[in-house]
Design a protein around this motif. Structure first.
Motif, short mmCIF file in Angstrom:
data_model
loop_
_atom_site.label_atom_id
_atom_site.label_comp_id
_atom_site.label_asym_id
_atom_site.label_seq_id
_atom_site.Cartn_x
_atom_site.Cartn_y
_atom_site.Cartn_z
N GLU A 123 10.20 -73.20 -0.39
CA GLU A 123 10.29 -71.74 -0.25
C GLU A 123 11.39 -71.16 -1.12
O GLU A 123 11.23 -70.09 -1.71
CB GLU A 123 10.52 -71.36 1.22
N CYS A 124 12.48 -71.88 -1.20
CA CYS A 124 13.61 -71.45 -2.04
C CYS A 124 13.11 -71.27 -3.49
O CYS A 124 13.47 -70.31 -4.17
CB CYS A 124 14.69 -72.53 -1.96
N GLU A 125 12.24 -72.18 -3.93
CA GLU A 125 11.72 -72.10 -5.30
C GLU A 125 10.67 -71.00 -5.42
O GLU A 125 10.68 -70.22 -6.37
CB GLU A 125 11.16 -73.48 -5.71
N ILE A 126 9.76 -70.92 -4.42
CA ILE A 126 8.72 -69.88 -4.46
C ILE A 126 9.33 -68.48 -4.51
O ILE A 126 8.89 -67.63 -5.28
CB ILE A 126 7.77 -69.99 -3.23
N PHE A 127 10.35 -68.26 -3.71
CA PHE A 127 10.97 -66.93 -3.64
C PHE A 127 12.05 -66.73 -4.70
O PHE A 127 12.79 -65.75 -4.63
CB PHE A 127 11.52 -66.68 -2.23
N GLN A 128 12.15 -67.65 -5.62
CA GLN A 128 13.17 -67.62 -6.70
C GLN A 128 14.55 -67.22 -6.19
O GLN A 128 15.27 -66.44 -6.81
CB GLN A 128 12.70 -66.78 -7.89
N THR A 129 14.89 -67.81 -5.05
CA THR A 129 16.15 -67.48 -4.38
C THR A 129 17.37 -67.69 -5.29
O THR A 129 18.26 -66.84 -5.35
CB THR A 129 16.30 -68.36 -3.11
N ILE A 130 17.39 -68.80 -5.99
CA ILE A 130 18.58 -69.12 -6.79
C ILE A 130 18.65 -68.23 -8.04
O ILE A 130 19.73 -67.81 -8.45
CB ILE A 130 18.61 -70.62 -7.18
#
Ligand code: ADP
Ligand code: MN
Length: 174
Positions: A123-130
């Motif tokens: 999810e962190c990657e899907i939502f481009q959190t970083i």
């Protein structure tokens, strides 16, 4: 004081290839890599445990204190999966590694992450959190996304960063 060598931040979701890229860069440049997670472990700079992400919580202030003099000298590649607590002044450029979900899934599965941890990281990657975190924490013009799906991507990313380092050195007259 002006740095004579640049500082580089390599960030991104766990499994996107930060440590591999940082190591390859350290092999072909005069830059030194600091894996912040490992550094914290070696120096016992934790202040708790994040139950959601299932990882230790870093003692940010202490980490910053411990790295400050090295960072002010320059020539450091910082490798960490979060980026909002580092001082903005530390970095000349920020790279955010990105990986296709299914490829990332396979890499994390190899690490034997459990379902919850896997889900959080995907999810962190899907939502481009970083990426968002990096854009909020640093000047957007120094934040660059790099795709990191294949060994060929890795090679191109090393080349791009080495080229950038050479230009940086020329521009500061080194
Ligand atoms: P991170 O430090 O971001 O968690 P790693 O550098 O440890 O990621 O890489 C995780 C795994 O994925 C390693 O097995 C590594 O060899 C592999 N890997 C990373 N980047 C790539 C890439 N661009 N192409 C192929 N495999 C990669
Ligand atoms: Mn790593």
């Amino acid at each position: 004081m002006m740095r004579t060598k640049p500082n580089i931040l390599i960030t991104g979701t766990p499994g996107t290839g930060k440590s591999t890229l940082a190591q390859e860069l350290a092999n072909v440049t005069q830059l030194k890599m600091v894996n912040v997670g490992q550094f914290a472990k070696e120096n016992d700079l934790f202040c708790g445990f994040d139950d959601k992400l299932e990882c230790p919580i870093l003692d940010d202030d202490q980490i910053i204190d411990e790295l400050e003099s090295e960072m002010s000298e320059g020539g450091v590649i910082i490798d960490y999966h979060s980026c909002d607590f580092f001082p903005e002044r530390w970095f000349d450029i920020v790279f955010v590694l990105r990986t296709d979900n299914s490829i990332l899934y396979d890499r994390l599965a190899q690490r034997r992450y459990n379902e919850a941890k896997m889900k959080n990281n995907i999810e962190c990657e899907i939502f481009q959190t970083i990426l968002d975190e990096a854009r909020e924490s640093y000047k957007t013009e120094i934040v660059h996304e790099l795709q990191s799906d294949t060994p060929n991507d890795m090679e191109q990313n090393v080349d791009k960063i080495v080229t950038w380092c050479n230009q940086w050195s020329t521009s500061v007259g080194q």
